[in-house]
Scaffold this active site. Sequence first.
Site, PDB file in Angstrom:
ATOM      1  N   ARG A   1       0.854  -1.188   0.000  1.00 40.51           N
ATOM      2  CA  ARG A   1       0.000   0.000   0.000  1.00 40.51           C
ATOM      3  C   ARG A   1       0.896   1.246   0.000  1.00 40.51           C
ATOM      4  O   ARG A   1       1.965   1.235   0.607  1.00 40.51           O
ATOM      5  CB  ARG A   1      -0.912  -0.016   1.220  1.00 40.51           C
ATOM      6  CG  ARG A   1      -1.880  -1.208   1.234  1.00 40.51           C
ATOM      7  CD  ARG A   1      -2.684  -1.276   2.507  1.00 40.51           C
ATOM      8  NE  ARG A   1      -3.599  -2.420   2.485  1.00 40.51           N
ATOM      9  CZ  ARG A   1      -3.283  -3.644   2.900  1.00 40.51           C
ATOM     10  NH1 ARG A   1      -2.071  -3.886   3.398  1.00 40.51           N
ATOM     11  NH2 ARG A   1      -4.162  -4.624   2.836  1.00 40.51           N
TER      12      ARG A   1
ATOM     13  N   LYS B   1      -1.998  -2.177   7.590  1.00 40.16           N
ATOM     14  CA  LYS B   1      -3.437  -1.927   7.703  1.00 40.16           C
ATOM     15  C   LYS B   1      -4.102  -2.973   8.578  1.00 40.16           C
ATOM     16  O   LYS B   1      -5.000  -2.656   9.371  1.00 40.16           O
ATOM     17  CB  LYS B   1      -4.062  -1.923   6.310  1.00 40.16           C
ATOM     18  CG  LYS B   1      -5.570  -1.719   6.304  1.00 40.16           C
ATOM     19  CD  LYS B   1      -6.123  -1.739   4.893  1.00 40.16           C
ATOM     20  CE  LYS B   1      -7.634  -1.567   4.880  1.00 40.16           C
ATOM     21  NZ  LYS B   1      -8.195  -1.593   3.501  1.00 40.16           N
TER      22      LYS B   1
ATOM     23  N   HIS C   1      -2.389   3.318  -5.577  1.00 39.09           N
ATOM     24  CA  HIS C   1      -2.940   2.129  -4.922  1.00 39.09           C
ATOM     25  C   HIS C   1      -3.394   1.091  -5.943  1.00 39.09           C
ATOM     26  O   HIS C   1      -3.418  -0.123  -5.664  1.00 39.09           O
ATOM     27  CB  HIS C   1      -4.115   2.529  -4.028  1.00 39.09           C
ATOM     28  CG  HIS C   1      -4.513   1.463  -3.046  1.00 39.09           C
ATOM     29  ND1 HIS C   1      -5.234   0.347  -3.400  1.00 39.09           N
ATOM     30  CD2 HIS C   1      -4.294   1.360  -1.713  1.00 39.09           C
ATOM     31  CE1 HIS C   1      -5.445  -0.409  -2.337  1.00 39.09           C
ATOM     32  NE2 HIS C   1      -4.887   0.175  -1.302  1.00 39.09           N
TER      33      HIS C   1
ATOM     34  N   ARG D   1      -1.704  -2.455  -6.893  1.00 41.59           N
ATOM     35  CA  ARG D   1      -1.992  -3.707  -6.185  1.00 41.59           C
ATOM     36  C   ARG D   1      -3.008  -4.537  -6.982  1.00 41.59           C
ATOM     37  O   ARG D   1      -2.853  -5.744  -7.153  1.00 41.59           O
ATOM     38  CB  ARG D   1      -2.527  -3.405  -4.778  1.00 41.59           C
ATOM     39  CG  ARG D   1      -1.472  -2.881  -3.836  1.00 41.59           C
ATOM     40  CD  ARG D   1      -2.068  -2.307  -2.566  1.00 41.59           C
ATOM     41  NE  ARG D   1      -2.921  -3.228  -1.835  1.00 41.59           N
ATOM     42  CZ  ARG D   1      -2.492  -4.199  -1.037  1.00 41.59           C
ATOM     43  NH1 ARG D   1      -1.179  -4.396  -0.893  1.00 41.59           N
ATOM     44  NH2 ARG D   1      -3.332  -4.968  -0.379  1.00 41.59           N
TER      45      ARG D   1
ATOM     46  N   HIS E   1      -3.774  -9.322   2.618  1.00 43.17           N
ATOM     47  CA  HIS E   1      -5.196  -9.152   2.855  1.00 43.17           C
ATOM     48  C   HIS E   1      -5.582  -9.773   4.192  1.00 43.17           C
ATOM     49  O   HIS E   1      -4.857 -10.584   4.751  1.00 43.17           O
ATOM     50  CB  HIS E   1      -6.004  -9.765   1.716  1.00 43.17           C
ATOM     51  CG  HIS E   1      -6.083  -8.879   0.522  1.00 43.17           C
ATOM     52  ND1 HIS E   1      -6.395  -9.333  -0.734  1.00 43.17           N
ATOM     53  CD2 HIS E   1      -5.866  -7.539   0.381  1.00 43.17           C
ATOM     54  CE1 HIS E   1      -6.385  -8.325  -1.589  1.00 43.17           C
ATOM     55  NE2 HIS E   1      -6.060  -7.233  -0.938  1.00 43.17           N
TER      56      HIS E   1
ATOM     57  N   TYR F   1      -0.094 -17.686  12.057  1.00 49.23           N
ATOM     58  CA  TYR F   1       0.546 -18.803  11.380  1.00 49.23           C
ATOM     59  C   TYR F   1       0.913 -18.441   9.944  1.00 49.23           C
ATOM     60  O   TYR F   1       1.952 -18.842   9.422  1.00 49.23           O
ATOM     61  CB  TYR F   1      -0.389 -20.011  11.397  1.00 49.23           C
ATOM     62  CG  TYR F   1       0.122 -21.201  10.614  1.00 49.23           C
ATOM     63  CD1 TYR F   1       1.141 -21.998  11.116  1.00 49.23           C
ATOM     64  CD2 TYR F   1      -0.407 -21.516   9.367  1.00 49.23           C
ATOM     65  CE1 TYR F   1       1.614 -23.084  10.399  1.00 49.23           C
ATOM     66  CE2 TYR F   1       0.048 -22.595   8.645  1.00 49.23           C
ATOM     67  CZ  TYR F   1       1.062 -23.371   9.176  1.00 49.23           C
ATOM     68  OH  TYR F   1       1.532 -24.448   8.456  1.00 49.23           O
TER      69      TYR F   1
END
Length: 402
Positions: free
Chosen positions: A241, A268, A330, A333, A356, A366
């Site tokens: 980002r 984020k 942006h 992405r 995400h 994990y």
Amino acid sequence: MPLTDLAIRQAKPQDKPYHLPDGGSLFLEVTPAGGKLWLFRYRHNGKPGKLSLGKYPTVSLASARDKAAEARMLLDEGKNPSQEKKVAKASAKEASANAFEAIAREWHLKQMVLWTPAHAARVLDSLETDAFPDLGKIPVSELTAPQILATIRKIESRGALETASRVLQRIGSVMRYAIQTARAQTNPASDLAGAISSAKVEHRPALPRNELPEFFKRLEAEPIYQPTRIAMHLLILTFVRPGELRAARWEEFDLVRKEWRIPAERMKMRAPHIVPLSSSALALLDELKPLTGRNALLFPAMTDHDRPMSENTLSYAMGRMGYKGTATPHGFRALASTVLNEEGFDPDVIERQLAHAERNKVRAAYHRAEYLEERRRMMQWWADFIAAQQGGNVVPVNFKRA
């Protein structure tokens, strides 16, 4: 006299098989070993026949009488009960072989040569968990859109919208394979496009992939501050980002391991993120080091080196290049995601590199470094792809897809 359950249970084996009549051509055969088998004797077109109706007590007296009645109905229609049983058995066998689960496992086995073991396991697990329980036994030629939609709605009801989308996509792939192998004629999953609920997302304009060469020509011609130019290139190569790039600090980069480790407080989703660095990204860092390396920040503001560059710096640059309203920083992405998915890279690897959200906090911890080696290879492929758009000599080859 008609048979009774008591008489059947009390029937003892003899040296040779013998029959106990129930009436209406229905008999119970008792074998020397003690087995008890229901038989229906008949004549069809003048020829005698014998139909096995199953073993007692698995087939009860009442069930045997029902089956005998069905056989008599077939005879009244001019049909041979034994032949009809063989046809029904063959149809059931064919239906089982062409059931959705059987075809899906066959499709999965064919696809495994194109996938990593981890991705193959995730695909099969998603089908076993969310598709096979409802759809597994249905022949692919009989599967309908409403049946598939009901399955997808169950996934949606637990809030797993992304999983619902992937399962629908995989069901569609199985059905395409069924059509290709002549086991089905239509793909009902394709009728469900747009049926899945989705979270409201703010979409930012992105460049189409075929406009990248023109973008780089304009970027090269634009008279901008060199660190800003490098920032634009790094943003494209890493597809982080813009805010994560603007606040990047030199201490976050491990050039030996070829990794950029962004701390949780700057992400984020508030989870640490690893960005594997391609050879192109490393070359840009080498170019940037003499320009801003004395500062903590890679891209400090020109008036205050303790603050990052303005959030508008890259947007304004793209506006001056002629992309106002048609593309944003942006949006790179989305461009990377589109190209990588089109090139057949594992969607889970792409999503992980895009950082995400992962709803489950345990899984999020994990997954922080999961697929790292796959991500390294993917990021280098992406860098080679970008170099080719700039007129470089490197032509990226997706060996997995090939």
